[in-house]
Design an enzyme around this catalytic site. Structure first.
Site, short mmCIF file in Angstrom:
data_model
loop_
_atom_site.label_atom_id
_atom_site.label_comp_id
_atom_site.label_asym_id
_atom_site.label_seq_id
_atom_site.Cartn_x
_atom_site.Cartn_y
_atom_site.Cartn_z
N GLY A 238 4.37 21.99 -7.25
CA GLY A 238 5.58 22.78 -6.98
C GLY A 238 6.72 22.02 -6.36
O GLY A 238 7.75 22.62 -6.02
N PRO A 281 1.06 17.78 -8.62
CA PRO A 281 2.45 17.76 -9.06
C PRO A 281 2.57 17.71 -10.59
O PRO A 281 1.83 16.99 -11.25
CB PRO A 281 3.00 16.47 -8.44
N ARG A 283 6.11 18.88 -12.44
CA ARG A 283 7.54 18.64 -12.63
C ARG A 283 8.01 17.33 -11.98
O ARG A 283 8.73 16.55 -12.59
CB ARG A 283 8.31 19.80 -12.00
N ARG A 319 14.68 26.65 -20.63
CA ARG A 319 14.83 26.90 -19.20
C ARG A 319 16.17 27.53 -18.79
O ARG A 319 16.18 28.44 -17.96
CB ARG A 319 14.53 25.63 -18.39
N CYS A 350 20.05 31.06 -33.04
CA CYS A 350 20.78 32.27 -33.35
C CYS A 350 20.57 33.30 -32.24
O CYS A 350 19.80 34.24 -32.38
CB CYS A 350 20.31 32.81 -34.69
N GLU A 351 21.23 33.07 -31.12
CA GLU A 351 21.12 33.96 -29.98
C GLU A 351 22.26 33.64 -29.01
O GLU A 351 22.48 32.47 -28.69
CB GLU A 351 19.75 33.75 -29.30
N1 LLP Z 1 -0.66 23.81 -9.96
C1 LLP Z 1 -0.65 25.09 -10.37
C2 LLP Z 1 -1.79 25.92 -10.08
C3 LLP Z 1 0.45 25.60 -11.06
O1 LLP Z 1 0.46 26.86 -11.43
C4 LLP Z 1 1.55 24.76 -11.34
C5 LLP Z 1 2.71 25.25 -12.07
C6 LLP Z 1 1.48 23.43 -10.91
C7 LLP Z 1 0.37 22.98 -10.23
C8 LLP Z 1 2.60 22.45 -11.16
O2 LLP Z 1 3.79 22.86 -10.58
P1 LLP Z 1 5.05 21.85 -10.59
O3 LLP Z 1 4.70 20.68 -9.72
O4 LLP Z 1 5.27 21.46 -11.98
O5 LLP Z 1 6.16 22.68 -10.05
N2 LLP Z 1 7.83 26.86 -16.56
C9 LLP Z 1 8.37 26.83 -15.22
C10 LLP Z 1 7.39 26.26 -14.23
C11 LLP Z 1 6.08 27.00 -14.20
C12 LLP Z 1 5.11 26.37 -13.26
C13 LLP Z 1 3.78 27.00 -13.38
N3 LLP Z 1 2.78 26.43 -12.55
C14 LLP Z 1 9.68 26.06 -15.23
O6 LLP Z 1 10.10 25.60 -16.28
O7 LLP Z 1 10.32 25.93 -14.21
#
Ligand code: LLP
Length: 420
Positions: A238, A281, A283, A319, A350-351
Site C-alpha cells: 500500500g 509492496p 505499486r 485508473r 468510445c466513452e
Molecule cells: N497486499 C494486499 C493484500 C493487497 O490487497 C494489495 C493491493 C497489495 C498487497 C499491494 O498494494 P500496493 O503496494 O500495490 O498498493 N487497482 C488499484 C489498487 C488496488 C490494490 C489492491 N490490493 C489502483 O489502481 O490503484
C-alpha cells in the site's frame, strides 16, 4: 530538440521500433526499488521477507528479476500463480491471497507447493484444511485480519473499513478463534501467523505504524489469552508513489526501515515476539519505473476544451476513469520547450469518461508528437482491457541504453482467438 529518454533509450527510438501505445519500464529503477526495499526491511530481531504484489504488473521477465533480488510473490488467483510458476519463481516464497479461492485454485497452489495461504474467512480455512488433508500436502497459513484502520485513499482501494470484504475484523474474536482452531487441528496446514493490509496509495508512514501497533497489540492479546507467541506477521502493501510532482510519498526504502523500527519498538513495548515480518509492496515496486508512450493524433476544441487525442486510453489505463487518478505527461520531443497550451488528453475509447489527463500545460502539440505519461507502471497494464477491441500495448524493458521486448503487442488475431 531534446528527446526524452527512458533507461537511456530515446522515446522516439522506442516508438519507431515497437509502436505505440507502448509501456516502457526503466529496468534499473525497478532494481533500485527492489534493493532498497530488501535492505530497508531487515532486522536483527526477526526474519523478514519482501513479497511483490504481482497484481500491480505481472510478467515473467519482472518475476525473474525480482526473484534474483530475493523477493517473493503475492498472488491472488490461479492465473497469477500460473504466471509465477511459469517464470520459475520460488514457490516457498509465494503467498496465496484472495477472499474466495476456488477448490481448484487451492488444489493447484498446494500441488505447486506454495509457502503460504493467506486465509480470508472461516469457510476457506475449512476447505483449505480438507483439501490439504486429501492431497497430503503441507503449507502454512496466515489469517487475514481487518485491523479497522482507515487511511486517506480512494474508497475503492481502501480495504480496512469496518465493513470491508477482506479478512475478519480484529474485534470479531469468535470467528478469529474458529479459524485458529480449525487450522490447529490440521496435520498439514500450519497456522503460522496473521496478515493485514490497510489500503493502497497511502503516502504517510503514520497509517502503517498505527496498523503495526494495532496488529502487535492484537498478537499480545492472543499471547495472553491463547498462549500463541512468536507468530509471523504480514503488514501488506500500500505504499504510495509520486504520480504528480506535488506528491511527496516516503521513499520505499525509508518506509520499509520505518516499518522495521516500529515493529521492533511495539514488540518490545507489548512484550510479544514475532518470528518474521512480511511486507507486500506492489505499486511502489514498479509504478514510477513505468511510462506509457502514446502518439498524438487529432486535436480539436470543443466548448472551452482543447482536446489532444492519443492512440490508447482507458483500455490501457483505466485508473483516471475509475479512481479519478491523476497523472502528468510530457511531449517527448519538446521536453525542453515552454508550455503554452492547456490540453485535455483523451483516449480513443468510445466513452466520454475516456480522459487520461483532464488538464495539462504542454508546449504546442502537433499530430505525430509522442506524449509520454509518467508513473503508469502499476495497475495500468494489469487492469487493461480490450474495450472497443483495442489491443493491449507491448511492454518493453529499457536499461543502460538498451531495450528489449518483454510482452508483445496484442493483435486482432490474439483478441479473437478464444472464439469457437
Ligand atoms: N497486499 C494486499 C493484500 C493487497 O490487497 C494489495 C493491493 C497489495 C498487497 C499491494 O498494494 P500496493 O503496494 O500495490 O498498493 N487497482 C488499484 C489498487 C488496488 C490494490 C489492491 N490490493 C489502483 O489502481 O490503484
Amino acid at each position: 530538440m531534446e528527446n526524452l529518454q527512458i533507461g537511456g533509450v530515446s522515446c522516439r527510438k522506442l516508438a519507431d521500433e515497437f509502436g505505440t501505445p507502448l509501456n516502457v519500464y526503466d529496468e534499473n529503477r525497478i532494481k533500485y526499488q527492489a534493493r532498497s526495499a530488501v535492505s530497508g526491511f531487515s532486522s536483527q530481531q526477526f526474519d523478514t521477507e519482501v513479497v511483490y504484489a504481482s497484481k500491480a504488473f505481472s510478467s515473467a521477465a519482472l518475476f525473474r528479476m525480482l526473484g534474483e533480488e530475493g523477493i517473493g510473490f503475492d498472488v491472488v488467483s490461479g492465473g497469477e500463480l500460473y504466471g509465477v510458476m511459469k517464470a520459475g519463481g520460488d514457490m516457498s516464497k509465494v503467498y496465496f491471497h484472495g477472499n474466495n479461492k476456488s477448490d481448484e485454485e487451492i488444489s493447484m497452489a498446494l500441488e505447486a507447493g506454495v509457502g503460504y495461504f493467506v486465509v480470508d474467512n472461516v469457510m476457506e480455512a475449512g476447505r483449505l484444511v480438507e483439501i490439504a488433508e486429501k492431497k497430503q500436502r503441507e503449507t502454512r497459513a496466515l489469517l487475514r485480519i481487518n485491523p479497522g484502520i482507515s487511511a486517506h485513499t480512494h474508497e475503492y482501494i481502501m480495504t480496512a473499513a469496518p465493513d470491508s470484504k477482506f479478512g475478519i475484523h480484529i474485534r470479531d474474536r469468535k470467528h478469529i478463534e474458529e479459524v485458529i482452531q480449525k487450522l490447529s487441528r490440521s496435520r498439514y496446514v500450519k497456522h503460522s501467523g496473521f496478515h493485514s493490509h490497510i489500503g493502497s496509495q497511502i503516502v504517510e508512514a503514520e497509517s502503517f505504524e498505527k496498523a503495526l501497533e494495532t496488529m502487535i497489540g492484537f498478537l499480545a492479546e492472543l499471547k495472553a489469552d491463547l498462549g500463541l507467541d512468536n507468530m509471523e506477521l504480514s503488514i501488506g502493501g500500500g505504499f504510495g508513489i509520486r504520480y504528480l510532482d506535488t506528491d511527496k510519498p516516503v521513499e520505499l526504502g525509508d518506509m520499509c526501515a520505518r516499518m522495521i523500527a516500529a515493529a521492533e519498538r511495539f514488540t518490545a513495548e507489548k512484550n510479544v515476539s514475532i518470528s518474521k515480518l512480511i511486507t507486500e509492496p506492489g505499486r511502489s515496486m514498479v509504478g514510477e519505473a513505468g511510462y506509457t508512450v502514446y502518439t498524438v493524433g487529432d486535436m480539436k476544441t470543443s466548448g472551452d476544451k482543447n482536446y489532444l487525442f492519443v492512440d490508447g486510453g482507458m483500455s490501457d489505463n483505466i485508473r483516471p476513469a475509475l479512481y479519478d487518478a491523476e497523472y502528468t505527461a510530457v511531449l517527448a520531443d519538446k521536453a525542453d520547450q515552454t508550455p503554452e497550451m492547456t490540453y485535455c488528453v483523451a483516449g480513443k475509447n468510445c466513452e466520454s469518461g475516456d480522459v487520461l489527463i483532464k488538464q495539462i500545460r504542454l508546449p504546442k502539440a502537433e499530430s505525430g508528437d509522442l506524449l509520454v505519461m509518467k508513473a503508469t507502471g502499476a495497475y495500468g497494464y494489469s487492469m487493461a482491457s480490450n474495450y472497443n477491441r483495442l489491443g493491449r500495448p507491448a511492454v518493453v524493458f529499457a536499461a543502460d541504453g538498451n531495450s528489449r521486448l518483454i510482452i508483445r503487442r496484442e493483435t486482432y488475431e490474439d483478441q479473437y482467438k478464444l472464439e469457437v
